[in-house]
Design a protein around this motif. Sequence first.
Motif, PDB file in Angstrom:
ATOM      1  N   UNK A  68      -0.604  46.754   1.466  1.00 25.63           N
ATOM      2  CA  UNK A  68      -0.811  45.815   0.369  1.00 25.63           C
ATOM      3  C   UNK A  68      -1.813  44.753   0.783  1.00 25.63           C
ATOM      4  N   UNK A  69      -2.725  44.405  -0.101  1.00 26.55           N
ATOM      5  CA  UNK A  69      -3.798  43.481   0.267  1.00 26.55           C
ATOM      6  C   UNK A  69      -4.243  42.578  -0.874  1.00 26.55           C
ATOM      7  N   UNK A  70      -3.665  42.706  -2.066  1.00 27.53           N
ATOM      8  CA  UNK A  70      -4.166  41.996  -3.237  1.00 27.53           C
ATOM      9  C   UNK A  70      -3.772  40.524  -3.272  1.00 27.53           C
ATOM     10  N   UNK A  71      -2.623  40.172  -2.686  1.00 25.68           N
ATOM     11  CA  UNK A  71      -2.106  38.804  -2.772  1.00 25.68           C
ATOM     12  C   UNK A  71      -2.031  38.147  -1.399  1.00 25.68           C
ATOM     13  N   UNK A  72      -2.097  36.848  -1.368  1.00 22.31           N
ATOM     14  CA  UNK A  72      -2.236  36.105  -0.121  1.00 22.31           C
ATOM     15  C   UNK A  72      -1.076  36.311   0.838  1.00 22.31           C
ATOM     16  N   UNK A  73       0.117  36.630   0.345  1.00 19.23           N
ATOM     17  CA  UNK A  73       1.252  36.815   1.229  1.00 19.23           C
ATOM     18  C   UNK A  73       1.355  38.206   1.825  1.00 19.23           C
ATOM     19  N   UNK A  74       0.451  39.100   1.448  1.00 18.52           N
ATOM     20  CA  UNK A  74       0.528  40.484   1.910  1.00 18.52           C
ATOM     21  C   UNK A  74      -0.271  40.680   3.196  1.00 18.52           C
ATOM     22  N   UNK A  75       0.160  41.659   3.995  1.00 20.04           N
ATOM     23  CA  UNK A  75      -0.413  41.829   5.334  1.00 20.04           C
ATOM     24  C   UNK A  75      -1.920  42.031   5.304  1.00 20.04           C
ATOM     25  N   UNK A  76      -2.421  42.821   4.379  1.00 24.83           N
ATOM     26  CA  UNK A  76      -3.840  43.156   4.387  1.00 24.83           C
ATOM     27  C   UNK A  76      -4.760  42.119   3.779  1.00 24.83           C
ATOM     28  N   UNK A  77      -4.201  41.103   3.104  1.00 27.24           N
ATOM     29  CA  UNK A  77      -5.037  40.157   2.352  1.00 27.24           C
ATOM     30  C   UNK A  77      -6.051  39.453   3.246  1.00 27.24           C
ATOM     31  N   UNK A  78      -5.580  38.824   4.320  1.00 26.64           N
ATOM     32  CA  UNK A  78      -6.489  38.074   5.181  1.00 26.64           C
ATOM     33  C   UNK A  78      -7.418  38.987   5.980  1.00 26.64           C
ATOM     34  N   UNK A  79      -6.952  40.192   6.280  1.00 30.32           N
ATOM     35  CA  UNK A  79      -7.817  41.137   6.992  1.00 30.32           C
ATOM     36  C   UNK A  79      -9.035  41.472   6.143  1.00 30.32           C
ATOM     37  N   UNK A  80      -8.790  41.805   4.882  1.00 26.77           N
ATOM     38  CA  UNK A  80      -9.899  42.119   3.967  1.00 26.77           C
ATOM     39  C   UNK A  80     -10.778  40.890   3.752  1.00 26.77           C
ATOM     40  N   UNK A  81     -10.143  39.720   3.611  1.00 26.42           N
ATOM     41  CA  UNK A  81     -10.918  38.488   3.408  1.00 26.42           C
ATOM     42  C   UNK A  81     -11.816  38.200   4.602  1.00 26.42           C
ATOM     43  N   UNK A  82     -11.293  38.350   5.815  1.00 31.17           N
ATOM     44  CA  UNK A  82     -12.094  38.115   7.018  1.00 31.17           C
ATOM     45  C   UNK A  82     -13.254  39.087   7.123  1.00 31.17           C
ATOM     46  N   UNK A  83     -13.005  40.343   6.773  1.00 30.29           N
ATOM     47  CA  UNK A  83     -14.063  41.351   6.795  1.00 30.29           C
ATOM     48  C   UNK A  83     -15.167  40.983   5.808  1.00 30.29           C
ATOM     49  N   UNK A  84     -14.770  40.579   4.605  1.00 35.54           N
ATOM     50  CA  UNK A  84     -15.757  40.179   3.590  1.00 35.54           C
ATOM     51  C   UNK A  84     -16.595  38.981   4.064  1.00 35.54           C
ATOM     52  N   UNK A  85     -15.940  38.002   4.666  1.00 33.82           N
ATOM     53  CA  UNK A  85     -16.652  36.806   5.126  1.00 33.82           C
ATOM     54  C   UNK A  85     -17.697  37.153   6.175  1.00 33.82           C
ATOM     55  N   UNK A  86     -17.306  37.975   7.151  1.00 33.63           N
ATOM     56  CA  UNK A  86     -18.237  38.346   8.220  1.00 33.63           C
ATOM     57  C   UNK A  86     -19.379  39.198   7.676  1.00 33.63           C
TER      58      UNK A  86
END
Length: 332
Positions: A66-84
Amino acid sequence: MVTIRDIAQRLGIAVSTVSKGLNGAPDVSAETRQLVLDTAVEMGYAAKRARRQAQPKVCVLVENMEYANIGQFGYEIVAGFRLAAAARGWAVDVLPTTPEAQARTKYGSLLLEGGYGGAFILGLTPQDAYMRALAGTGTPTVLLDNCVPNASVGYVGTDSWEGVELGMRHLAGLGHRKIAFLNGTRDSMVSEERRLAFLHATWLCGLSADERMMAYGYYEQNCAREYVPHFLAQGATAILCASDGIARGVLAELRRLGLRVPGDVSVMGYDDLPLAAGCEPPLTTIRQDRLALGKSAFSLLDSLMNGVAVSKVLLRPQLIVRESTGPAPVRK
């Protein structure tokens, strides 16, 4: 660099046919189109094509996470990837995938057709078609918590050996001698690493290993009902869990059994998801910096796309002590 002419020469067909196959023209048969795509991927044409775009792009393929919402494990991983990626001028598409979708479209073909220079893969299992395809791919690819012996594929993760040792030393330092380990999914690389790390840390702390104090919980919260009573029957005074979600289930099961945390049993999680601080009591856990994991994944992918064969990047975990762990109870 590989050109359309090189692909045509390899296949013994016209350059125009290769061009049509690559661009999905309707007057080329499905068989010829797939042959063109497979050959282009094999020859390394995909990366060149991706870099010719006005804005080059990569993708994140996600399954079982799960990655769509801030409390889900994948959320910050995807966000960090996008930022970099954005900092280096790359666009990112996030593509959910399923076994059915993988059966329809080959991994290399998906990336070539989408114009992707590489991919970051989250949550796939060893049984997935795309995971099997990675053994022979020439497409730059990064995995989370998984390893494939291929110079085009690297992986990023948090050091499980150090993380489990941090947790075990904390619990042993509180006087716990009977520590149970409720692991994640069986047959995954990270679960096996953490199982071995638990056995090693048990030895480092001067404790005796007991297979009855270990189980696979499949990252499901409700697994606690099956395993917690068994651990307690073996005399466990502390339970180290492979995720905060599992740990939350353990807390609920201990409450159901009328036991106090940490008075009767200490509980520790893993990941430091937002839910950890909101547990009752707040959960002691091992933090994975998921934003940094995502950023590191793109840095690794960027290296692979530039011909630098990096095997792995491991981040350091951090012990976060809250109220769910305390001194071992004195039992008569």
